[in-house]
Design a protein around this motif. Structure first.
Motif, mmCIF file in Angstrom:
data_model
loop_
_atom_site.group_PDB
_atom_site.id
_atom_site.type_symbol
_atom_site.label_atom_id
_atom_site.label_comp_id
_atom_site.label_asym_id
_atom_site.label_seq_id
_atom_site.Cartn_x
_atom_site.Cartn_y
_atom_site.Cartn_z
ATOM 1 N N HIS A 65 -27.351 11.869 -31.729
ATOM 2 C CA HIS A 65 -26.210 11.002 -31.415
ATOM 3 C C HIS A 65 -26.667 9.574 -31.104
ATOM 4 C CE1 HIS A 65 -22.957 13.884 -31.582
ATOM 5 N NE2 HIS A 65 -23.673 14.752 -30.890
ATOM 6 N N VAL A 66 -27.819 9.454 -30.405
ATOM 7 C CA VAL A 66 -28.363 8.116 -30.155
ATOM 8 C C VAL A 66 -28.722 7.437 -31.479
ATOM 9 C CG1 VAL A 66 -30.319 6.842 -29.168
ATOM 10 C CG2 VAL A 66 -29.198 8.656 -27.849
ATOM 11 N N LEU A 67 -29.371 8.191 -32.367
ATOM 12 C CA LEU A 67 -29.741 7.638 -33.668
ATOM 13 C C LEU A 67 -28.513 7.219 -34.458
ATOM 14 C CD1 LEU A 67 -31.923 7.008 -35.746
ATOM 15 C CD2 LEU A 67 -31.838 9.402 -36.474
ATOM 16 N N LEU A 68 -27.442 8.030 -34.408
ATOM 17 C CA LEU A 68 -26.221 7.684 -35.123
ATOM 18 C C LEU A 68 -25.579 6.424 -34.555
ATOM 19 C CD1 LEU A 68 -24.426 11.085 -35.816
ATOM 20 C CD2 LEU A 68 -25.422 9.519 -37.465
ATOM 21 N N ARG A 69 -25.604 6.295 -33.237
ATOM 22 C CA ARG A 69 -25.008 5.099 -32.629
ATOM 23 C C ARG A 69 -25.706 3.844 -33.135
ATOM 24 N NH1 ARG A 69 -26.554 2.902 -27.860
ATOM 25 N NH2 ARG A 69 -27.495 4.857 -27.154
ATOM 26 N N HIS A 70 -27.038 3.885 -33.162
ATOM 27 C CA HIS A 70 -27.766 2.728 -33.690
ATOM 28 C C HIS A 70 -27.606 2.624 -35.202
ATOM 29 C CE1 HIS A 70 -29.731 1.494 -29.971
ATOM 30 N NE2 HIS A 70 -29.941 2.778 -29.698
ATOM 31 N N GLY A 71 -27.517 3.784 -35.865
ATOM 32 C CA GLY A 71 -27.326 3.761 -37.304
ATOM 33 C C GLY A 71 -26.021 3.106 -37.698
ATOM 34 N N ASP A 72 -24.944 3.375 -36.936
ATOM 35 C CA ASP A 72 -23.658 2.734 -37.230
ATOM 36 C C ASP A 72 -23.777 1.223 -37.117
ATOM 37 O OD1 ASP A 72 -21.569 5.293 -35.665
ATOM 38 O OD2 ASP A 72 -22.420 5.148 -37.682
ATOM 39 N N ALA A 73 -24.537 0.762 -36.104
ATOM 40 C CA ALA A 73 -24.735 -0.680 -35.956
ATOM 41 C C ALA A 73 -25.543 -1.233 -37.129
ATOM 42 C CB ALA A 73 -25.450 -0.975 -34.636
ATOM 43 N N VAL A 74 -26.545 -0.448 -37.592
ATOM 44 C CA VAL A 74 -27.350 -0.874 -38.734
ATOM 45 C C VAL A 74 -26.484 -1.025 -39.973
ATOM 46 C CG1 VAL A 74 -29.136 -0.135 -40.355
ATOM 47 C CG2 VAL A 74 -29.533 0.042 -37.901
ATOM 48 N N PHE A 75 -25.642 -0.007 -40.232
ATOM 49 C CA PHE A 75 -24.802 -0.062 -41.429
ATOM 50 C C PHE A 75 -23.812 -1.219 -41.356
ATOM 51 C CE2 PHE A 75 -26.481 3.264 -43.744
ATOM 52 C CZ PHE A 75 -26.611 4.432 -42.993
ATOM 53 N N ALA A 76 -23.245 -1.459 -40.159
ATOM 54 C CA ALA A 76 -22.311 -2.581 -40.022
ATOM 55 C C ALA A 76 -23.032 -3.904 -40.271
ATOM 56 C CB ALA A 76 -21.659 -2.568 -38.638
ATOM 57 N N GLU A 77 -24.273 -4.033 -39.760
ATOM 58 C CA GLU A 77 -25.020 -5.263 -39.978
ATOM 59 C C GLU A 77 -25.376 -5.441 -41.449
ATOM 60 O OE1 GLU A 77 -24.585 -7.025 -36.517
ATOM 61 O OE2 GLU A 77 -25.778 -7.859 -38.149
ATOM 62 N N LEU A 78 -25.688 -4.328 -42.115
ATOM 63 C CA LEU A 78 -25.966 -4.417 -43.547
ATOM 64 C C LEU A 78 -24.733 -4.858 -44.323
ATOM 65 C CD1 LEU A 78 -28.177 -1.242 -44.064
ATOM 66 C CD2 LEU A 78 -28.910 -3.629 -44.243
ATOM 67 N N GLU A 79 -23.553 -4.350 -43.918
ATOM 68 C CA GLU A 79 -22.316 -4.788 -44.571
ATOM 69 C C GLU A 79 -22.119 -6.285 -44.358
ATOM 70 O OE1 GLU A 79 -20.277 -3.296 -46.503
ATOM 71 O OE2 GLU A 79 -20.377 -1.141 -46.153
#
Length: 316
Positions: A65-79
């Motif tokens: 869940h921690v990884l997903l939380r940061h992953g969501d931020a990564v994907f948003a930044e990539l967008e």
């Protein structure tokens, strides 16, 4: 520093959404074994356990869940990064995929596409009919770039996955048989139809919309017939079998046997929203398509679309 494999991270993200390996595999068009291999590889790369047994299934660990939380931020930044890179181009060519519910296609998407063809012939719109549950899944998966839905069907404004824009407050009108005693009555109100047989679907947002609007007028509609297709609804009304609420977008053309009346005193509305993935709203092509949809919506509006509250969204 870990070299992130975004493909594996997307698989983990999909598992968090779909809950099971089998459902994740179906959503990603992969085999369950391939999904398991990707997740096992991600666990090795990160050095933490991402899955744990839960009965006959698996569930995400706290570390996942921690990884997903940061992953969501990564994907948003990539967008956002892609949006800024696209800003260097004019955004006048390319393709934008739009997922939209049935009545929005002729009323909003088709006029918007025609508008875009006139202004920027190199910018194409690819249309995919999809109700809300499918449309937002397609949007999250990158299969469409923009989704249209009713606000009642859209994710909460607090959902950081998407950016939403209200396009239109679509007024609902009363559809009565042309020979009905109230077909030409001045100042018609919903309460005047409290004793009438009603036509609406057995489930879904339109049942909720009808019941909420009638409830706000002080009565519970008596469902005489069940129909969800607008042509079927209006055919039943035309046959004198009941009355119905019909959104303006769904019935733009008059039918000889149906009297469609504005309910100006009650003014029930449904809101139409457009959504894009978080961070993608600045892409020039998407901005042009959204602008064309807003112009098409303005042709149907009595005025600017008013904002809606969370309460309105849950009730409509």
């Amino acid at each position: 520093m870990t070299d992130w494999d975004l493909r594996k991270l997307r698989v983990l993200r999909a598992l968090g959404e779909h809950r099971t390996v089998r459902a994740t595999a179906e959503a990603l068009n992969m085999t369950p074994s391939a999904v398991s291999q990707q997740l096992a590889g991600l666990s090795r790369e990160t050095g933490v356990q991402l899955l744990e047994a839960h009965g006959r299934r698996v569930r995400l660990t706290d570390a996942a869940h921690v990884l997903l939380r940061h992953g969501d931020a990564v994907f948003a930044e990539l967008e956002r990064a892609e949006a800024e890179l696209e800003a260097f181009a004019r955004g006048e060519a390319g393709r934008v995929a739009v997922g939209a519910f049935a009545t929005a296609i002729p009323a909003l998407v088709v006029p918007a596409a025609a508008d875009l063809r006139r202004r920027w012939p190199g910018l194409a719109v690819r249309v995919r009919e999809a109700e809300a549950a499918e449309a937002y899944g397609l949007l999250a998966a990158g299969e469409v770039d923009l989704a249209l839905s009713l606000a009642a069907d859209a994710p909460s404004p607090r959902d950081a996955t998407f950016e939403r824009t209200v396009l239109l407050a679509d007024p609902m009108r009363a559809a009565l048989p042309a020979h009905h005693r109230l077909a030409a009555a001045p100042g018609l109100r919903l309460a005047d139809l409290a004793e009438e047989p009603w036509i609406f679907g057995d489930s879904g947002p339109w049942r909720q919309i009808t019941e909420h609007a009638c409830g706000a007028a002080g009565f519970t509609p008596d469902q005489a017939h069940s129909a969800a297709d607008w042509s079927a609804v209006l055919s039943l009304v035309e046959a004198g079998m009941g009355v119905a609420l019909v959104p303006r977008l769904a019935a733009p053309a008059a039918r000889p046997g149906v009297a469609v009346r504005e309910l100006r005193a009650d003014r029930p509305l449904r809101h139409v929203v457009a959504a894009v993935r978080a961070g993608a709203g600045g892409r020039p092509r998407l901005a042009r398509v959204l602008g064309a949809l807003q112009r098409a919506a303005a042709e149907h509006a009595d005025g600017p679309a008013p904002p809606f509250s969370d309460h309105e969204q849950s009730e409509q």
